[in-house]
Enzyme design. Structure first.
Site, PDB file in Angstrom:
ATOM      1  N   PHE A 183      12.660  14.316  11.323  1.00 56.02           N
ATOM      2  CA  PHE A 183      11.340  13.719  11.453  1.00 56.02           C
ATOM      3  C   PHE A 183      11.374  12.579  12.480  1.00 56.02           C
ATOM      4  CE2 PHE A 183       7.776  11.295   9.262  1.00 56.02           C
ATOM      5  CZ  PHE A 183       6.802  12.162   9.723  1.00 56.02           C
ATOM      6  N   SER A 201       0.872  -1.174   0.000  1.00 58.72           N
ATOM      7  CA  SER A 201       0.000   0.000   0.000  1.00 58.72           C
ATOM      8  C   SER A 201       0.907   1.222   0.000  1.00 58.72           C
ATOM      9  CB  SER A 201      -0.940  -0.009   1.212  1.00 58.72           C
ATOM     10  OG  SER A 201      -0.228  -0.227   2.413  1.00 58.72           O
ATOM     11  N   ASP A 234      -1.262  14.512  16.343  1.00 58.18           N
ATOM     12  CA  ASP A 234      -0.319  15.278  17.170  1.00 58.18           C
ATOM     13  C   ASP A 234      -0.904  16.646  17.466  1.00 58.18           C
ATOM     14  OD1 ASP A 234       1.949  13.565  17.541  1.00 58.18           O
ATOM     15  OD2 ASP A 234       2.289  13.738  15.380  1.00 58.18           O
ATOM     16  N   GLU A 272       1.299   5.461   0.835  1.00 57.15           N
ATOM     17  CA  GLU A 272       0.745   6.621   1.555  1.00 57.15           C
ATOM     18  C   GLU A 272       1.184   7.917   0.883  1.00 57.15           C
ATOM     19  OE1 GLU A 272       0.757   6.447   5.890  1.00 57.15           O
ATOM     20  OE2 GLU A 272       1.487   8.512   5.917  1.00 57.15           O
ATOM     21  N   HIS A 282       3.682  -1.252   3.767  1.00 54.28           N
ATOM     22  CA  HIS A 282       3.075   0.064   3.555  1.00 54.28           C
ATOM     23  C   HIS A 282       4.222   1.044   3.309  1.00 54.28           C
ATOM     24  CE1 HIS A 282      -0.043   3.171   4.087  1.00 54.28           C
ATOM     25  NE2 HIS A 282       0.840   3.853   4.792  1.00 54.28           N
TER      26      HIS A 282
END
Ligand code: FAD
Length: 306
Positions: free
Chosen positions: A223, A19, A113, A21, A273
Site C-alpha cells: 500500500f 477520529s 485515484d 476512518e 486520525h
C-alpha cells in the site's frame, strides 16, 4: 527520580482528540466486523468518524449506507469521503446533495485515484472537478460544511516538488478546507518539517497526522508503495520474521504505533486520525495508552427506532 514524560500523563486524554476512518464493507461478514469496531471505538467519543469512498464512485451506495447507519444508530458525527473520479460535476453535486439530505455536515474532499489503480495516469473527467481544491470549492458553495482534505508529509507522488504540493494544499484551504489529514507516515521528523513548510506558506488549519496501526506489515508495504509513503529500514527490521507469528506481530504493531503517537504528543500534537482498517484492537489500545477511555455515561448504541 525521573519525571513523568508529558505524553505519559493519562489526564492528557482530556484534551487529545481522535477520529477514526472506516471503509464501507463489501460483505455481510465485513459489515458485522465493522459494526463491532464502531461499537468498540464509539464510546471513546471521537471528534468524528469517516467513511471512505471507492475509486470512481465504486462504493457510492455502500459508503452512503454505512454513513446513514452511523448517523441513525449511534451518537457519532460521521464524515463522508468524496472523490472526483469518473464523474461529472452534476453527478458529484447530486452525491453531495444526497449526503446533505441524510444529515451529513462533514466531508473529506479528495481528487481520488484513477479507477485503473494507483500509479496509472490521472485523467480528470472532461465535465468533472479536476482536483481536491475544485471539489472543496463546490462543497463550500453548497453548504456550511466542515471540509477536511488530504496532505502528504512526503509529498504526493504526482507532485514534482514540495512547493507544488504545498501550493495545492493552500488552494484547498483558500477554497474552504478547515482541516487537513495526512497520508500515513512513520518518521515524525518528516511530518514536523511538512507542517513547518505549510505554516511558512501561510497555511494555518490543523494538519492532523494520519496514523496507520500496522495490522499486516506485508500488505502495508504494498500500500505504501502506491501512495508514496516511505517504509524505513528500522521498521522493516522490527517486523522481520513475524510473517507466521500473528501474536508477536500484533504486539510489535501496538508498540510501534504507541511510540509514534507518544512522540507526536511530546511534539505538541493533540489531534490524531486513525486509519482503522475496520479493526478496533490497535486504535483502542493506543487510545487507552494516551488516556482516552470509554465514556461511562454514554453508550454507543442508540435504541433502534420503533
Ligand atoms: P489533490 O489534493 O487534488 O492532489 C494531490 C497532489 O497531487 C497535489 O499535492 C498536487 O500537487 C499533485 N497533483 C495533482 N494533479 C497534478 C498535476 N496535474 N500535476 C502536478 N501535480 C499534481 N482515495 C479514495 O479513492 N477514496 C478515499 O476515500 C480516500 N480517502 C483519503 C483520505 C486521506 C486522509 C488521504 C490522505 C487520502 C485519501 N485517498 C482516498 C487517496 C487520494 O484519493 C489519493 O492520494 C489521490 O491520488 C489524490 O487525491 P487528493 O485529494 O489528495 O488530490
Amino acid at each position: 527520580m525521573s519525571q513523568y514524560r508529558f505524553s505519559r500523563r493519562t489526564e492528557n486524554g482530556a484534551k487529545l482528540r481522535v477520529s477514526f476512518e472506516f471503509f464501507p464493507p463489501k460483505t455481510d461478514a465485513m459489515e458485522e466486523r465493522l459494526w463491532e469496531t464502531v461499537t468498540r471505538l464509539g464510546p471513546l467519543e471521537p471528534a468524528f468518524v469517516s467513511v471512505t469512498y471507492g475509486a470512481g464512485g465504486s462504493t457510492r451506495e455502500r459508503t452512503a449506507r454505512t454513513v446513514r447507519r452511523i448517523l441513525e444508530e449511534t451518537p457519532l458525527t460521521a464524515a463522508a469521503h468524496l472523490t472526483c473520479v469518473d464523474a461529472d460535476r452534476e453527478a458529484v453535486d447530486t452525491v453531495i446533495g444526497e449526503f446533505a439530505e441524510m444529515g451529513v455536515k462533514r466531508f473529506v474532499a479528495l481528487r481520488g485515484d484513477p479507477a485503473e489503480g494507483v500509479g496509472a495516469a490521472y485523467r480528470p473527467h472532461p465535465g468533472g472537478y479536476t482536483n481536491g481544491a475544485e471539489l472543496v470549492e463546490a462543497l463550500a458553495r453548497r453548504g456550511d460544511f466542515d471540509i477536511s482534505v488530504s496532505a502528504y508529509p512526503e509529498k504526493h507522488p504526482e507532485s514534482p516538488d514540495f512547493a507544488t504540493d504545498i501550493e495545492m494544499l493552500k488552494r484547498k484551504v483558500d477554497n474552504g478546507a478547515t482541516r487537513a489529514i495526512t497520508q500515513f507516515f512513520f518518521d515524525n521528523d518528516v511530518y514536523e518539517r511538512y507542517v513547518e513548510r505549510a505554516r511558512r506558506a501561510g497555511i494555518y488549519i490543523p494538519i492532523v497526522p494520519g496514523i496507520l496501526p500496522i495490522h499486516n506489515f506485508a500488505q502495508m508495504v504494498r500500500f505504501a508503495g502506491g501512495c508514496g509513503a516511505h517504509v524505513p529500514a528500522w521498521l522493516a527490521e522490527r517486523f522481520e520474521g513475524l510473517e507466521d507469528d500473528p501474536v508477536t506481530h500484533q504486539l510489535v504493531a501496538a508498540a510501534v504505533a504507541a511510540e509514534q503517537v507518544l512522540d507526536l504528543i511530546e511534539r505538541g500534537v493533540e489531534d490524531f486520525h486513525f486509519y482503522t482498517m475496520n479493526r478496533a484492537d490497535l486504535p483502542f489500545a493506543i487510545c487507552h495508552l494516551i488516556g482516552i477511555r470509554p465514556s461511562a455515561e454514554r453508550s454507543n448504541a442508540r435504541p433502534a427506532a420503533a
